[in-house]
Design an enzyme around this catalytic site. Sequence first.
Site, PDB file in Angstrom:
ATOM      1  CG  HIS B  21      -1.907  -1.139   1.200  1.00  0.00           C
ATOM      2  ND1 HIS B  21      -2.249  -1.858   2.318  1.00  0.00           N
ATOM      3  CD2 HIS B  21      -2.603  -1.675   0.159  1.00  0.00           C
ATOM      4  CE1 HIS B  21      -3.144  -2.791   1.965  1.00  0.00           C
ATOM      5  NE2 HIS B  21      -3.370  -2.694   0.678  1.00  0.00           N
ATOM      6  CD  GLU B  24      -0.835   0.457   4.555  1.00  0.00           C
ATOM      7  OE1 GLU B  24      -0.163  -0.564   4.818  1.00  0.00           O
ATOM      8  OE2 GLU B  24      -2.065   0.441   4.386  1.00  0.00           O
ATOM      9  CG  HIS B 116       0.514  -4.013   5.190  1.00  0.00           C
ATOM     10  ND1 HIS B 116      -0.259  -3.536   4.169  1.00  0.00           N
ATOM     11  CD2 HIS B 116       1.045  -5.181   4.764  1.00  0.00           C
ATOM     12  CE1 HIS B 116      -0.232  -4.387   3.158  1.00  0.00           C
ATOM     13  NE2 HIS B 116       0.568  -5.387   3.480  1.00  0.00           N
ATOM     14  CD  GLU B 178      -2.100  -3.328   9.062  1.00  0.00           C
ATOM     15  OE1 GLU B 178      -1.710  -2.229   8.615  1.00  0.00           O
ATOM     16  OE2 GLU B 178      -2.768  -4.152   8.402  1.00  0.00           O
TER      17      GLU B 178
END
Lengths: 271, 271
Positions: B21, B24, B116, B178
């Site tokens: 992404h 990020e 992420h 994450e």
Amino acid sequence: MCSRPEPPEPLRRVAVVGGTHGNEMSGVCLARYWLRAPGELQRPSFSAVPVLANPAATAACRRYVDCDLNRAFTSAFLTARAHPDDPYEVTRARELNQLLGPKASGQAFDFVLDLHNTTASMGTCLVAESSHDVFAMHLCHHLQLQSPELPCRVFLYQLPGEESYSVHSVAKSGLGLELGPQPQGVLRADLLARMRALVAAALDFIQLFNQGPGGRDGLRHQASHTGTAFPAFEMEAYRKVSSVDFPRTETGDLAGTVHPQLQTQGQLASR
Amino acid sequence: MCSRPEPPEPLRRVAVVGGTHGNEMSGVCLARYWLRAPGELQRPSFSAVPVLANPAATAACRRYVDCDLNRAFTSAFLTARAHPDDPYEVTRARELNQLLGPKASGQAFDFVLDLHNTTASMGTCLVAESSHDVFAMHLCHHLQLQSPELPCRVFLYQLPGEESYSVHSVAKSGLGLELGPQPQGVLRADLLARMRALVAAALDFIQLFNQGPGGRDGLRHQASHTGTAFPAFEMEAYRKVSSVDFPRTETGDLAGTVHPQLQTQGQLASR
């Protein structure tokens, strides 16, 4: 600061603009809310108009689609002949100039409030074109007095010799509200409430001004304003001195970041 | 959890992926850094390959250009005939499948770490496909033991009967890291350092596994692993139960937000 805010006439045509940058969610959500329920923007002497400035960027949850709308209100953009290949925001600036201006004309709106967020931890920042906008300076002073416990700094964005380019420069007077920190595309309830309270206080101030020292506008003057309603004052204001970029590699990638002990400490560090 | 992580062979082909992404920034900046200076990804038994997964979205500082790359690794997308009108991310998923896969083949990479960020205040979250990825589960357990004072939860993203679709599903085993909260497009030094330390710990674990209980790979076995190198354990893991959207108006606009007393309190509220 002189004691009589300009213009001397009551302000009747007022707009509150959100979504000038489509991913700054306090203003986006408030504008959408007021478009459904505009009663909160009404005062006895005027009704402020809610405006969602950049619908395409707002729908995409991006700052802008083609170029920064809040830099597009220059005479070059506003007066050039329209062309099908014009950037979306240039076309939209012309539409807003028709709605809220024309810029620098007698028909322009009396006042425009423009609502922004920043990821920087700077609390509340009041963004005026220059100290020559005496009405905006009095409004800033009023807002600072409303919440003396909160940081609420005044930033004068226009550089010497530079043409104004912001959304609120279209109106006779205007002010940007810049609240942070809030991630782009994210809505924080605390900043939403703060933004809403600031807008209410700004509209209350315009109402107070419209009433005037002698009960202008047919309304009775508040007892606390028996002499000069808006006395002279001194205030601290900030100007841009220079831009400091992050350290970068030869290819332009970041080669450094804000130190963890300084990150989110903006309000403390600048004191 | 059983005591022998699969696969039983040493992991030689390992990739660390950032920028799946494009906004990020921890993974974006680390991938760019490692592409210039890959030494940090080397261990005695293997060298992990740094990959910037979505260069176009990264250049635009957006999550994606056409569609979410991290949902594009399905057999339907990967095996369909290429077409000039394919979304950018579908084309890119096929390229990554060639580089790191092919998915579900013997030629696929042994392990992929995918980096992420989230705006949610959830600390560190380890995102695995399912508990059937025994190697990933052992790695999660190892990472949790490394920093017992930090919240480090395991999330199993694959729903029953659902095909895997993430970048790391292309490899034989994989894990997503994450980290939050971090605004999109913003780089925080504390999360960058935490991400970097987690990747180092993951690579150290792979090295430990490659050494094996009997000194596999010609390296001497650490004294603390004289019996079963990776004993059985129990762990807590989270699955998706349902999605709860914000309250919305008839036109889909937000009609509510997170309460100020809960905002940024995710780590406490879920305890």
